[in-house]
Design an enzyme around this catalytic site. Structure first.
Site, PDB file in Angstrom:
ATOM      1  N   ASP A  30     -11.900   6.716  -0.663  1.00 28.18           N
ATOM      2  CA  ASP A  30     -10.803   6.329  -1.453  1.00 28.18           C
ATOM      3  C   ASP A  30     -11.252   4.602  -1.868  1.00 28.18           C
ATOM      4  O   ASP A  30     -10.549   3.810  -1.789  1.00 28.18           O
ATOM      5  CB  ASP A  30      -9.573   5.904  -0.542  1.00 28.18           C
ATOM      6  CG  ASP A  30      -8.416   5.642  -1.375  1.00 28.18           C
ATOM      7  OD1 ASP A  30      -8.399   5.965  -2.471  1.00 28.18           O
ATOM      8  OD2 ASP A  30      -7.366   5.029  -0.663  1.00 28.18           O
TER       9      ASP A  30
ATOM     10  N   LYS B  31      -1.023  -5.383   8.353  1.00 26.01           N
ATOM     11  CA  LYS B  31      -0.452  -4.197   7.655  1.00 26.01           C
ATOM     12  C   LYS B  31       0.302  -3.645   8.415  1.00 26.01           C
ATOM     13  O   LYS B  31       0.113  -3.114   9.586  1.00 26.01           O
ATOM     14  CB  LYS B  31      -1.747  -3.600   7.345  1.00 26.01           C
ATOM     15  CG  LYS B  31      -1.082  -1.976   6.354  1.00 26.01           C
ATOM     16  CD  LYS B  31      -2.249  -1.048   6.140  1.00 26.01           C
ATOM     17  CE  LYS B  31      -3.354  -1.458   5.353  1.00 26.01           C
ATOM     18  NZ  LYS B  31      -4.403  -0.387   5.215  1.00 26.01           N
TER      19      LYS B  31
ATOM     20  N   GLY C  68       0.779  -1.387   0.036  1.00 25.81           N
ATOM     21  CA  GLY C  68      -0.062   0.002   0.220  1.00 25.81           C
ATOM     22  C   GLY C  68       0.593   1.255   0.073  1.00 25.81           C
ATOM     23  O   GLY C  68       2.065   1.302  -0.265  1.00 25.81           O
ATOM     24  N   GLY C  69       0.142   2.420   0.052  1.00 27.03           N
ATOM     25  CA  GLY C  69       0.868   3.472   0.161  1.00 27.03           C
ATOM     26  C   GLY C  69       1.876   4.077   1.398  1.00 27.03           C
ATOM     27  O   GLY C  69       3.065   4.472   1.179  1.00 27.03           O
TER      28      GLY C  69
END
Length: 432
Positions: A263, A166, A147-148
């Protein structure tokens, strides 16, 4: 301390047990010599010193009163400190075996920005070292996605329980804010089509989020990865669209205040072992009322609604626009942005709009994996919904509730819709 108070009262008795003669003060009348017969001698009352026993009695009364007040004050202070100490202990104590989730520790964001009424309770605070072991020291072979702000790892907890972890690296202001928003929001809401946050951990500048494991990854991987959508037939794609609409409808209509995801995209729609879809990645989510404040423009190009991109106008219709883009991906099998040249891209909306409204062209642009596998009436209806969702003017877009009810009749009953598929009659053979 209570025993000391009782002892004092037994020795001296309560102050209300001593009775002094009542003295009423009145002004003395003026003395007039005329009031007495001549020759009468007027005498003055003789004053005697106070009895020592009375002095002792008064001293004991005042001493007992003062001592009782001091003891009472100390008892109140002790009780106050004791209660605060217990509350503090309960607030910051968490399980010594966090992977079993025996106790919960609420995560309190600095601003407590959500305040959503549809809450489910606190999120478990997990031990960093246990999660590090569960991911095999964040082994590269366990990476599920990137991810970002970091990677997502597959982890195995006790009793062969698999989860997704995560890892957010770095202590930038944006990453910390998204971490807090994610924990705060997902700690309050629960829905079958929204990812479940199982726990979190903070270790120095590293922050971990622990989710339920979604075995089939993201919709983006299924559509645009190596399989190129081959695992998703027409009815499964409509089921994914329906699940996504249900998740958004819950955020928009059943949370108070409403939540704007901000998002929504195919990479943030995760699929479990049965291809049930769940919304994920709520780091950029905001609630109604806060979207008018000075919020940094965020999102993914190609999914961001035009009014938000150009004017910063953020409403729930922005999520509807993003849903329309996802629906086009499911229908056409194309990415949200396609590169035409090194510095030039074309959105799926720009490419598809002229052809979506032409019934003669529409069947030819459908994803080849599902082409000619659906009822054309259903195809036209889905295309019409997608066209409405991606309208440039937000007021022309439908509410997500309207989208939801337009998709339900297109999904088979066994997949959560109302469509009854007629089975073909069995083949019969003629006797010779």
């Amino acid at each position: 301390m209570k025993k000391l108070l009782v002892l004092v009262l037994l020795l001296h008795g309560p102050i209300w047990s001593f009775h002094l003669p009542e003295v009423v003060a009145r002004p003395d009348p003026p003395i007039s010599m005329a009031a007495f017969p001549p020759g009468t001698q007027v005498g003055l009352e003789e004053h005697h010193p106070m009895d020592p026993n009375k002095k002792l009695l008064i001293a004991l009364i005042f001493t007992s009163t003062a001592l009782g007040a001091i003891i009472l004050s100390l008892m109140c202070l002790w009780n106050y400190l004791r209660k605060n100490s217990l509350k503090s202990h309960q607030k910051y104590t968490y399980s010594s075996d966090p992977l079993k989730g025996l106790s919960l520790t609420p995560f309190m964001s600095k601003h407590d920005s959500m305040g959503i009424s549809c809450n489910k309770g606190a999120v478990t605070l997990m031990d960093y070292n246990c999660l590090k072991t569960a991911t095999e020291d964040f082994r590269e072979s366990n990476v599920l996605g990137v991810g970002g702000f970091g990677c997502v790892y597959k982890a195995r907890l006790e009793e062969n329980n698999h989860v997704a972890v995560k890892r957010l690296n770095g202590g930038t202001q944006d990453s910390i804010r998204e971490f807090e928003t994610e924990v705060d929001l997902l700690g309050r809401i629960q829905h079958p089509n929204i990812i479940s946050l199982l726990g979190y951990s903070i270790h120095d500048e590293t922050r971990l989020l622990v989710y339920e494991l979604m075995q089939n990854g993201s919709l983006e991987t299924q559509l645009h990865g190596p399989s190129r959508g081959s695992a998703l037939n027409w009815h499964q794609r409509m089921k994914i669209a329906l699940d996504t609409a249900r998740g958004l409808e819950y955020l928009h209509e059943h949370c108070n205040p409403k939540v704007i995801h901000r998002d929504l995209k195919s990479s943030n729609i995760l699929l479990d072992s049965n291809f049930n879809a769940k919304l994920s990645d709520f780091g950029l989510a905001v609630t109604a009322g806060t979207q008018k404040k000075n919020i940094k423009l965020s999102g993914t190009l190609g999914y961001v609604a035009p009014e938000y991109l150009l004017d910063g106008k953020l409403t729930d219709k922005g999520d509807v626009y993003a849903f329309g883009v996802v629906l086009l991906e499911l229908l056409l099998g194309r990415k949200h942005l396609e590169k035409l040249a090194p510095a030039q891209c074309q959105s799926i909306v720009t490419w598809a709009m002229p052809q979506l409204t032409d019934r003669s062209k529409l069947p030819s642009i459908v994803d080849p994996v599902i082409r000619n596998t659906m009822d054309l009436k259903h195809l036209y209806q889905v295309a019409a919904v997608a066209v409405l969702c991606v309208q440039q003017e937000p007021s022309y877009r439908p509410l997500i509730t309207d989208v939801l009810y337009s998709l339900i009749p297109l999904v088979p009953v066994e997949l959560g819709g109302t469509l009854k598929i007629q089975q073909p009659p069995p083949l019969t053979t003629r006797e010779p």
